[in-house]
Design a protein around this motif. Structure first.
Motif, PDB file in Angstrom:
ATOM      1  N   VAL A  54       0.875  -1.172   0.000  1.00 41.59           N
ATOM      2  CA  VAL A  54       0.000   0.000   0.000  1.00 41.59           C
ATOM      3  C   VAL A  54       0.908   1.216   0.000  1.00 41.59           C
ATOM      4  CG1 VAL A  54      -1.765   1.301   1.252  1.00 41.59           C
ATOM      5  CG2 VAL A  54      -1.790  -1.204   1.310  1.00 41.59           C
ATOM      6  N   ILE A  55       0.632   2.160  -0.874  1.00 43.57           N
ATOM      7  CA  ILE A  55       1.430   3.384  -0.937  1.00 43.57           C
ATOM      8  C   ILE A  55       0.604   4.551  -0.406  1.00 43.57           C
ATOM      9  CG2 ILE A  55       2.593   5.014  -2.492  1.00 43.57           C
ATOM     10  CD1 ILE A  55       3.157   2.623  -4.339  1.00 43.57           C
ATOM     11  N   VAL A  56       1.227   5.329   0.449  1.00 41.14           N
ATOM     12  CA  VAL A  56       0.632   6.569   0.949  1.00 41.14           C
ATOM     13  C   VAL A  56       1.607   7.683   0.603  1.00 41.14           C
ATOM     14  CG1 VAL A  56      -0.240   7.814   2.967  1.00 41.14           C
ATOM     15  CG2 VAL A  56      -0.417   5.310   2.883  1.00 41.14           C
ATOM     16  N   HIS A  57       1.123   8.763   0.019  1.00 36.54           N
ATOM     17  CA  HIS A  57       2.045   9.863  -0.270  1.00 36.54           C
ATOM     18  C   HIS A  57       1.574  11.152   0.376  1.00 36.54           C
ATOM     19  CE1 HIS A  57      -0.419  11.946  -3.344  1.00 36.54           C
ATOM     20  NE2 HIS A  57      -0.756  10.736  -3.783  1.00 36.54           N
ATOM     21  N   GLY A  58       2.542  11.983   0.706  1.00 44.11           N
ATOM     22  CA  GLY A  58       2.227  13.273   1.285  1.00 44.11           C
ATOM     23  C   GLY A  58       1.705  14.243   0.246  1.00 44.11           C
ATOM     24  N   ALA A  59       1.233  15.385   0.720  1.00 40.57           N
ATOM     25  CA  ALA A  59       0.664  16.385  -0.179  1.00 40.57           C
ATOM     26  C   ALA A  59       1.687  17.422  -0.620  1.00 40.57           C
ATOM     27  CB  ALA A  59      -0.523  17.083   0.494  1.00 40.57           C
ATOM     28  N   GLY A  60       2.704  17.651   0.211  1.00 42.13           N
ATOM     29  CA  GLY A  60       3.734  18.620  -0.126  1.00 42.13           C
ATOM     30  C   GLY A  60       3.157  19.971  -0.499  1.00 42.13           C
ATOM     31  N   SER A  61       3.737  20.599  -1.510  1.00 40.43           N
ATOM     32  CA  SER A  61       3.285  21.933  -1.912  1.00 40.43           C
ATOM     33  C   SER A  61       1.934  21.902  -2.624  1.00 40.43           C
ATOM     34  CB  SER A  61       4.327  22.574  -2.837  1.00 40.43           C
ATOM     35  OG  SER A  61       4.599  21.758  -3.965  1.00 40.43           O
ATOM     36  N   HIS A 143      -3.345   9.304   0.020  1.00 36.28           N
ATOM     37  CA  HIS A 143      -2.570  10.540   0.114  1.00 36.28           C
ATOM     38  C   HIS A 143      -3.080  11.423   1.250  1.00 36.28           C
ATOM     39  CE1 HIS A 143      -5.914  12.817  -1.807  1.00 36.28           C
ATOM     40  NE2 HIS A 143      -6.084  11.690  -2.488  1.00 36.28           N
ATOM     41  N   GLY A 144      -2.271  12.398   1.625  1.00 38.04           N
ATOM     42  CA  GLY A 144      -2.739  13.424   2.534  1.00 38.04           C
ATOM     43  C   GLY A 144      -3.892  14.170   1.894  1.00 38.04           C
ATOM     44  N   ASP A 145      -4.927  14.487   2.681  1.00 37.44           N
ATOM     45  CA  ASP A 145      -6.142  15.036   2.094  1.00 37.44           C
ATOM     46  C   ASP A 145      -6.856  15.922   3.112  1.00 37.44           C
ATOM     47  OD1 ASP A 145      -8.157  15.417   0.212  1.00 37.44           O
ATOM     48  OD2 ASP A 145      -8.629  13.287  -0.001  1.00 37.44           O
ATOM     49  N   VAL A 146      -7.816  16.692   2.635  1.00 36.83           N
ATOM     50  CA  VAL A 146      -8.742  17.378   3.522  1.00 36.83           C
ATOM     51  C   VAL A 146      -9.815  16.370   3.897  1.00 36.83           C
ATOM     52  CG1 VAL A 146     -10.195  18.231   1.633  1.00 36.83           C
ATOM     53  CG2 VAL A 146     -10.144  19.471   3.793  1.00 36.83           C
ATOM     54  N   CYS A 147     -10.418  16.527   5.075  1.00 38.57           N
ATOM     55  CA  CYS A 147     -11.397  15.549   5.541  1.00 38.57           C
ATOM     56  C   CYS A 147     -12.493  16.267   6.319  1.00 38.57           C
ATOM     57  CB  CYS A 147     -10.702  14.521   6.434  1.00 38.57           C
ATOM     58  SG  CYS A 147     -11.743  13.158   6.975  1.00 38.57           S
ATOM     59  N   MET A 148     -13.708  15.748   6.251  1.00 43.05           N
ATOM     60  CA  MET A 148     -14.785  16.311   7.053  1.00 43.05           C
ATOM     61  C   MET A 148     -14.569  15.927   8.520  1.00 43.05           C
ATOM     62  SD  MET A 148     -16.171  17.929   4.702  1.00 43.05           S
ATOM     63  CE  MET A 148     -17.449  18.711   5.709  1.00 43.05           C
ATOM     64  N   GLY A 159      -1.069  12.113   5.592  1.00 45.08           N
ATOM     65  CA  GLY A 159      -0.649  10.752   5.301  1.00 45.08           C
ATOM     66  C   GLY A 159       0.017  10.112   6.501  1.00 45.08           C
ATOM     67  N   ASP A 160       0.637  10.929   7.357  1.00 47.35           N
ATOM     68  CA  ASP A 160       1.285  10.404   8.553  1.00 47.35           C
ATOM     69  C   ASP A 160       0.277   9.841   9.551  1.00 47.35           C
ATOM     70  OD1 ASP A 160       3.853  11.125   7.675  1.00 47.35           O
ATOM     71  OD2 ASP A 160       3.601  13.160   8.439  1.00 47.35           O
TER      72      ASP A 160
END
Length: 264
Positions: A54-61, A143-148, A159-160
């Protein structure tokens, strides 16, 4: 929040790999800017691995800049939610496309669509589909995301935070975090070989934040999240430099590099 169930067996052999936003984007950029050559090299190294991953990636810029501008780490902003999610989704599309070009059967998964937070922490996340994807040879890419958020209206789900939740739910064998640093560094800039609950308090004063815009806690946030995972589930994690050629492939081949985060 601790996952409410384990959808895989303890001997699942699953690897969860985080590719940090700092490794594949310029976090100092005011708008999303990908490090395309680094991406391609990392994807080629991931392609050397034949196990379940499973791959998780950060959002960065692509995410942090918008999230900070709209204050999404503090509360809801309608336009901010839309713009931030669109931006991180764009990065995810780039990464999934690049992985497929290396014949990796990558599938995009947007946490915004299947997660709910409570005051900035995961309240629930539907992950049954991830196990099924892995059983059928697919590679889920989160990935890193916005969430309700039930308290704030919205929040940033990094992502962390997703990584240890998913790793525990899947009974992952190994967790790797590929960042832009050689590992967790001490006051002299040297890599700390191992962090455990016993030495964390003496180490954390030396662990810094992020070199670029980051609303999710930087390196200290990463270490705290995966140390909690080690204590809860006994799953070891390694933080290493994904920008050093060969490191991703070396980690996936079973080598321990960088800083090991362990319960013992």
């Amino acid at each position: 929040m601790t996952p409410p169930y384990n959808s895989s067996k303890p001997d699942s052999g699953i690897t969860v790999l985080k590719i940090g936003g700092s490794a594949v984007t310029d976090k100092n950029a005011k708008a999303g800017l990908a490090k395309e050559e680094e991406m391609r090299r990392i994807f080629k190294e991931i392609a050397t691995f034949s196990g379940k991953i499973v791959i998780v990636h950060g959002a960065g810029s692509f995410g942090h800049t918008h999230a900070k501008a709209y204050g999404l780490d503090k509360g809801f902003h309608q336009e901010g939610v839309l713009i931030t999610h669109d931006s991180v989704r764009l990065l995810n599309e780039m990464i999934v496309k690049g992985l497929r070009e290396e014949n990796i059967p990558a599938v995009p998964l947007h946490p915004f669509s299947f997660s709910v937070c409570e005051d900035g922490r995961i309240k629930s996340m539907f992950v049954d589909q991830i196990s099924l994807m892995l059983d059928h040879g697919l590679v889920p890419v989160l990935h890193g995301d916005v969430c309700m958020d039930t308290v704030r209206g919205s929040c940033i789900l990094s992502g962390d935070q997703s990584l240890p939740y998913v790793a525990e739910a899947l009974c992952a064998k190994r967790v790797g975090l590929g960042s832009a640093a050689d590992g967790v560094l001490d006051a002299d800039g040297k890599v700390i070989p191992k962090i455990t609950p016993k030495n964390f308090d003496s180490m954390k004063m030396h662990i810094g934040g992020s070199a670029g815009t980051d609303v999710t806690g930087g390196m200290l946030g990463k270490v705290s999240e995966i140390l909690d995972l080690a204590k809860r589930a006994g799953i070891d994690s390694s933080i290493f430099n994904a920008n050093t050629p060969g490191n991703v492939a070396a980690y996936l081949s079973g080598k321990n590099i960088g800083t090991l985060i362990s319960r013992d």
